[in-house]
Design an enzyme around this catalytic site. Sequence first.
Site, PDB file in Angstrom:
ATOM      1  N   LYS A  45     -15.542 -17.370  -7.313  1.00 22.95           N
ATOM      2  CA  LYS A  45     -14.873 -16.122  -6.919  1.00 22.95           C
ATOM      3  C   LYS A  45     -15.902 -15.037  -6.620  1.00 22.95           C
ATOM      4  O   LYS A  45     -15.767 -14.287  -5.649  1.00 22.95           O
ATOM      5  CB  LYS A  45     -13.915 -15.673  -8.033  1.00 22.95           C
ATOM      6  N   GLN A  85     -10.427 -14.033 -16.268  1.00 23.97           N
ATOM      7  CA  GLN A  85     -10.313 -15.478 -16.106  1.00 23.97           C
ATOM      8  C   GLN A  85      -9.593 -16.100 -17.306  1.00 23.97           C
ATOM      9  O   GLN A  85      -9.939 -15.838 -18.456  1.00 23.97           O
ATOM     10  CB  GLN A  85     -11.727 -16.088 -15.953  1.00 23.97           C
ATOM     11  N   ASP A 123      -4.435 -10.363  -9.675  1.00 24.15           N
ATOM     12  CA  ASP A 123      -3.878 -11.693  -9.932  1.00 24.15           C
ATOM     13  C   ASP A 123      -2.346 -11.673  -9.840  1.00 24.15           C
ATOM     14  O   ASP A 123      -1.718 -12.721  -9.763  1.00 24.15           O
ATOM     15  CB  ASP A 123      -4.291 -12.176 -11.332  1.00 24.15           C
TER      16      ASP A 123
END
Length: 299
Positions: A60, A104, A127
Amino acid sequence: MASSADQKAKIIDGKAIAQTIRSEIAEEVRGLSEKYGKVPGLAVVIVGSRKDSQSYVRMKRKACAEVGIKSIDVDLPEDVSEADLISKVYELNSNPDVHGILVQLPLPKHINEENVLGAISIEKDVDGFHPLNIGKLAMKGREPLFLPCTPKGCLELLVRSGIKIKSQRAVVVGRSNIVGLPVSLLLLKADATVSIVHSRSQDSEKIIREADIIIAAAGQAAMIKGDWIKPGAAVIDVGTNAVDDPSKKSGYRLVGDVDYKEACKVAGYITPVPGGVGPMTVAMLLKNTLDGAKRVIGQ
Ligand code: NDP
């Protein structure tokens, strides 16, 4: 791979579509930088040293760099307290150079994931997992600030492949918070008639066979057989399952939730695994970060 005589399905090349989207994002980031002297910033927070999480985070951060998004790296030790992690999130919430915050998952067991995700400002929830964003997605006439990346990537693949969604029968296999449920809500918003099957469903096979669009997100290797698919259906295979393969150096290979070889003979469209949905998830994260920044930069 199915032989060319058997091959009916058009392969949806997620890697190529994601690359196109990344180029579009890079162009827009350049534009923002030239016009306002500012670029989007994404904070990528990782706790501990899980190998899989580290490799996702590396990927990412690299993807950010490639399109000109500034990655703000936050690496915390495995034993960080929940309170310290949450105060880091608050600090990022108030940092004007940060337009998106990604924590994460999974987090270590001593940390409550819900508390941490709930602490992220909804304006920076790239997200799309904040309950307020998911809630708005579920409500008619409300628009979430961000859509979860994998579900958004699935819809983007359908749209960019010219597949009709409105009034079509869509079946989603799986109902998780990160894939199955939000992708069902997105299809509903796009006016599909949506059914969801899960591990307690009966007659899943029969329900799946009625679908014009199948989104497979069960995490069950090659569960959906060729004869479960309506001829001509569009199949988006989110599943990413490692199966033993002694012929590979790693000892395994990745397969989807759909029996790809059989499905290629029946479906109208299909995504491969790997190279289908996976690359789109990262592209949508970059897009969400850009969109978050566009709401702030130049205002
Ligand atoms: P979860 O394990 O959280 O959810 C799986 C869902 O599938 C559950 O709702 C479960 O039902 C349902 N399910 C399990 N077995 C069956 C079955 N036999 N029939 C019907 N439904 C079933 O997984 P995720 O949603 O996180 O991920 C799904 C898959 O997608 C995984 O393979 C994952 O690796 C992959 N993935 C890929 C991404 C990408 O970018 N390509 C991103 C995220 C995930 P129940 O609710 O009843 O338990």
